[in-house]
Design an enzyme around this catalytic site. Sequence first.
Site, mmCIF file in Angstrom:
data_model
loop_
_atom_site.group_PDB
_atom_site.id
_atom_site.type_symbol
_atom_site.label_atom_id
_atom_site.label_comp_id
_atom_site.label_asym_id
_atom_site.label_seq_id
_atom_site.Cartn_x
_atom_site.Cartn_y
_atom_site.Cartn_z
ATOM 1 N N PRO A 2 63.402 -11.785 23.983
ATOM 2 C CA PRO A 2 63.362 -10.774 22.927
ATOM 3 C C PRO A 2 62.422 -9.623 23.275
ATOM 4 C CG PRO A 2 63.200 -12.973 21.997
ATOM 5 C CD PRO A 2 63.074 -13.118 23.481
ATOM 6 N N GLU A 3 62.827 -8.425 22.874
ATOM 7 C CA GLU A 3 61.963 -7.259 23.056
ATOM 8 C C GLU A 3 60.886 -7.250 21.969
ATOM 9 O OE1 GLU A 3 63.004 -4.698 25.541
ATOM 10 O OE2 GLU A 3 64.471 -6.194 26.150
ATOM 11 N N LYS A 51 54.892 -9.380 22.609
ATOM 12 C CA LYS A 51 55.928 -10.387 22.398
ATOM 13 C C LYS A 51 55.362 -11.718 21.904
ATOM 14 C CE LYS A 51 58.857 -8.382 25.991
ATOM 15 N NZ LYS A 51 59.679 -8.652 27.195
ATOM 16 N N ASN A 165 63.805 -6.295 29.221
ATOM 17 C CA ASN A 165 64.850 -5.823 30.127
ATOM 18 C C ASN A 165 65.731 -4.729 29.531
ATOM 19 O OD1 ASN A 165 64.556 -6.934 32.614
ATOM 20 N ND2 ASN A 165 66.377 -8.210 32.529
ATOM 21 N N ARG A 250 64.179 -9.838 37.685
ATOM 22 C CA ARG A 250 64.845 -9.592 36.416
ATOM 23 C C ARG A 250 66.041 -8.673 36.650
ATOM 24 N NH1 ARG A 250 61.368 -10.242 32.126
ATOM 25 N NH2 ARG A 250 63.245 -10.072 30.836
#
Length: 267
Positions: A2-3, A51, A165, A250
């Site tokens: 999650p962002e 986060k 990402n 990533r």
Amino acid sequence: MPEGDTVWLTARRLREALAGRAVVRCDLRVPKLATTDFSGRRIEEVLSRGKHLLTRFEGGWTLHSHLRMDGSWQVYAAGERWRGGPHHQIRAVLATAESVAVGYRLPVLELLRTAEEDRAVGHLGPDLLGPDWDPAEALRRLLSDPGRPVGEALLDQRNLAGIGNVYKSELCFLRGVTPWTPVGELASAERMVALAHKLLEANKARHGHITTGNPRRGRTHWVYNREHQPCLRCGTAVRRADQGPSDEARVTYWCPSCQKGPAPPAI
């Protein structure tokens, strides 16, 4: 993963359901916390830091959690059926008389003294959605290693906290540079920082992320998760590659026409 805006929204929902209320049931299903019971204590605050999630209890204790790839916190009314996954995936239950917060698949769950929260989050850079957001400090940290690829630097939570990402790929597209461009070669790194803050602020109160301004399905992102599809700006096929050291690589998306700068050697 999650962002930061997703975690911010999770914290807001937990805070609205739990803050200021006494715990009537506390069930922490990890071995080191199995005997911990905050029943009878009031939850004072729930907040996000990048986060990370911090749930503060009266008496000076904080429950620190991180969602990583698969974790989630779900909130239900008292007596409502839980729907976040099978019971064996539940790692935490915090219930008040009115609501129940259930943590599923939480890879990080630890108890800290509130005064020692920096043990968990002190390494983080300025929080893009924090009340003490400091763009100058974020810029200083981002530029501290000018040879580092911007995609890797944006993901480094020690520089600025909250980018994942999705925003890494979208920010590089919107600034017209490939994610492999060295930070020191950015024409205006301060604009990258300002845009990151703008995007997370714009999306923090909604499900999902919209970086194009178009909420239609398949049109919400410029390049993220759009490999082989035509770029929404120029029509060139969007590309995808892994970026970063092999143990931390990533996935990254970019448009080879709209974005200038280096690309992976294999492309």
